[in-house]
Enzyme design. Structure first.
Site, PDB file in Angstrom:
ATOM      1  N   ASP B 210       0.836  -1.197   0.000  1.00  0.00           N
ATOM      2  CA  ASP B 210       0.000   0.000   0.000  1.00  0.00           C
ATOM      3  C   ASP B 210       0.878   1.256   0.000  1.00  0.00           C
ATOM      4  O   ASP B 210       1.594   1.523   0.959  1.00  0.00           O
ATOM      5  CB  ASP B 210      -0.888  -0.040   1.259  1.00  0.00           C
ATOM      6  CG  ASP B 210      -1.982   1.007   1.236  1.00  0.00           C
ATOM      7  OD1 ASP B 210      -1.759   2.098   0.684  1.00  0.00           O
ATOM      8  OD2 ASP B 210      -3.057   0.734   1.799  1.00  0.00           O
ATOM      9  N   HIS B 302      -8.674  -0.469  -8.332  1.00  0.00           N
ATOM     10  CA  HIS B 302      -8.214   0.654  -7.523  1.00  0.00           C
ATOM     11  C   HIS B 302      -6.947   1.291  -8.104  1.00  0.00           C
ATOM     12  O   HIS B 302      -6.815   2.514  -8.129  1.00  0.00           O
ATOM     13  CB  HIS B 302      -7.962   0.179  -6.081  1.00  0.00           C
ATOM     14  CG  HIS B 302      -7.502   1.258  -5.175  1.00  0.00           C
ATOM     15  ND1 HIS B 302      -8.358   2.198  -4.630  1.00  0.00           N
ATOM     16  CD2 HIS B 302      -6.256   1.590  -4.725  1.00  0.00           C
ATOM     17  CE1 HIS B 302      -7.672   3.038  -3.880  1.00  0.00           C
ATOM     18  NE2 HIS B 302      -6.395   2.696  -3.912  1.00  0.00           N
TER      19      HIS B 302
END
Lengths: 391, 391
Positions: B210, B302
């Protein structure tokens, strides 16, 4: 298997009391012998004793207590212990546990240890209860919240890294799901590294050096204090754990002067040395008096009342984890008090009663949770946790 | 003062993207020049920019938002900033802050940084609002809890050690007491160290790598993205911070297969590489199609929707902290999403709107808190935080 794996586990902590120890930074070199799986950092899952006991507090830890689901019997508990054993071995080695849905969160450099315990009610299913294992009586100063108390099973996961702790706990809780449901969770942290990187005892959120008066890991005195030797056979090499959640009133504590704080403790805030000594590990002089004839370490000082000479020589192995608990913007600070001893009734209870009756610190501390667990001995490759109790 | 202290601050993170960096383990060697106080580990408090911004997420962090007390004016805010500046300098150097009641909890090897921000309402007192600094509109998928939203002031304290974070926050909250009261507190953690000890991007609690798509710290693109250059003079070298508390539904996420999870992200779980690439930092091929003619990185993935090429080239500097929030035995897991950009309205808001409209991850994530802050530029010895705004 002999005592070798456990001696290796002990090394990290024994080194903590020696300056310039070879384990500075907590990196422990593990051999490939004895069937111990080698991890880059930390301790293996196997041994005479469970990991995470004869060791300093981890940087991060989570304790989860569970209640057994109705109908779970001794065989069911055995199935759970086999599952957990598989998880524990994988996680300790930085591998994904069987069925792990986020296997990349298992990494190998975080000194992860998992310790498992059984609450008193488990022995209604199994028999062979360890001596002295009963819920503690409620003390006069206790303000126990059932939400932080009791429990049939315990897992205590510690590591250098909270992501690893959270991930391991999630795995263990998921595997417990058919057998037991979480009763409470406590998350804590501890810093056992000083400003120059050397290992130190660590401080609680009052700022006190906390845990100085322990027996030294690896000594016969430590072994006698912690490991059960005269209970049921299955429990040889096990220990017990008392978990007390202690709220600290930092605001009223901070209203004291430093010398008032030191008088309540009986130790210096700067170094943790007794008020009668110069260095942290100096022995207390409980008879010493000042020029006015007053005891230097006061009658009600915590260090006096918790000293083993006041407890018929019986000792405990005392650790802690700091915690904070937020309710919206309001913060509670405290200590997850952890005590290992072979026999709670014989070693811990008299100490607890004496502290409850007179400890100066009671004015700024409130115990809000209490639980006791028997921690089975360790396991070896090919065996599983508490196998000798559950088969 | 030139840009030198900030270049040094950047070094730690710039190294994070290079294998085998000299900063492995996070130890940053700081010189004695430029008036920067030297700490054993971490970054000094001074610089063109505040510390804790152009850096990877800290291992532990706490964010506290405050609401100003009624009647506190620009002068009062200035008094608080002078107090906090003194605290920040001491704490960054492992020294007790003025008035510290537990000075031994300030130690110097924990890379502690404190970053301060102002919510939109502050500029009703001061004027000179940075462009684009307004509360975010409520998105369709938002389920905002006021208890996690808004705020007039922010402190964000990060360190390698939670004891140090808790202690620093306590000091800063105490000094704020006459001026502001806590509105919310968020505690998070991040592991940016891989299994072999090298620095890595880190993973959220879904297990995703991330933060890969960030501009590289120290590049002109980073500087343009993050630091304000065309706002009011006082804000030159400042930035803004969006804080979004995002609940992750781990249970339903875990019901997906790994390839379904990877399709929702557009990246591989194992390495964070785009589905069209082999290594984490490979550029996305947003046009690539599979044998059946389907886009390899799906329309609603995403990674596609958050890619700067979909955002008119406008970027953000995106960080995160994992969190867990326990209600008794029930655990919520999530991500404290943090985004730095020079201008929220120009850079972040279009991205947020696009993700809210279509992001595949919306099915397993819910934003429950939202706040925005302007982070003043750094300060130098003899000056204080936001001095040019408040005098």
């Amino acid at each position: 298997m002999s005592g070798r794996p456990s001696r290796r586990q002990l090394f990290g902590y024994a080194g903590a009391t020696a300056a310039g120890a070879a384990v500075a930074g907590g990196v422990v070199a593990l051999g490939k012998d004895s069937g111990t799986e080698v991890v880059g950092r930390g301790v293996g899952p196997y041994g005479e004793h469970q990991p995470g006991i004869a060791a300093a507090s981890p940087r991060h830890a989570e304790l989860v207590a569970f209640n057994l689901r109705p109908g779970v019997d001794k065989a069911g508990l055995g199935r759970l212990m086999r599952l957990w054993t598989g998880d524990i071995v994988a996680l300790a080695n930085g591998r994904a546990a069987p069925g792990d849905t986020a296997p990349e969160l298992a990494i190998g450099n975080v000194a992860l240890t998992t310790t498992v315990g059984f609450g008193p009610r488990v022995f209604e299913l199994t028999g062979e209860r360890p001596p002295g294992l009963d819920d503690l009586p409620v003390m006069r100063h206790d303000r126990l919240d059932p939400a932080w108390s009791g429990g049939d099973l315990l897992i205590m996961v510690g590591a250098d890294d909270p992501v690893s702790v959270v991930h391991a706990v999630r795995r263990l809780v998921a595997d417990a799901q058919p057998f037991a449901t979480p009763a409470w969770r406590q998350t804590g942290f501890w810093n056992g590294t000083g400003s120059d990187g050397q290992l130190v005892t660590g401080r609680n959120l009052f700022g006190q050096v906390d845990g100085t008066g322990n027996p030294t890991v690896g000594t016969p005195e430590f072994d006698t204090t912690v490991w059960s030797s005269d209970g049921p056979d299955w429990f040889r090499g096990g220990t017990t754990l008392v978990v007390r959640r202690i709220r600290l009133n930092l605001d009223t504590w901070d209203e004291l002067t430093r010398s008032e704080q030191e008088r309540a403790i009986g130790r210096k805030l700067s170094t943790g040395a007794p008020l009668t000594g110069a260095a942290e590990h100096d022995e207390l002089d409980l008879e010493a008096r000042d020029a006015d004839g007053r005891l230097v370490i006061a009658e009600n000082a915590h260090a006096r009342l918790s000293h083993h000479s006041e407890n018929d020589g019986r000792r405990i192995f005392r650790k802690g984890l700091n915690y904070v608990q937020d309710t919206g913007p309001t913060r509670e600070s405290g200590l997850i008090f952890l005590s290992h001893q072979a026999d709670i009734a014989a070693q811990f209870l008299p100490l607890l009663a004496r502290l409850d009756a007179a400890d100066a610190l009671n004015e700024w501390t409130t115990t809000i949770g209490s639980a006791v667990f028997a921690l089975p001995p360790g396991f070896q490759p090919g065996t599983w946790l508490a196998q000798n109790l559950l088969t």
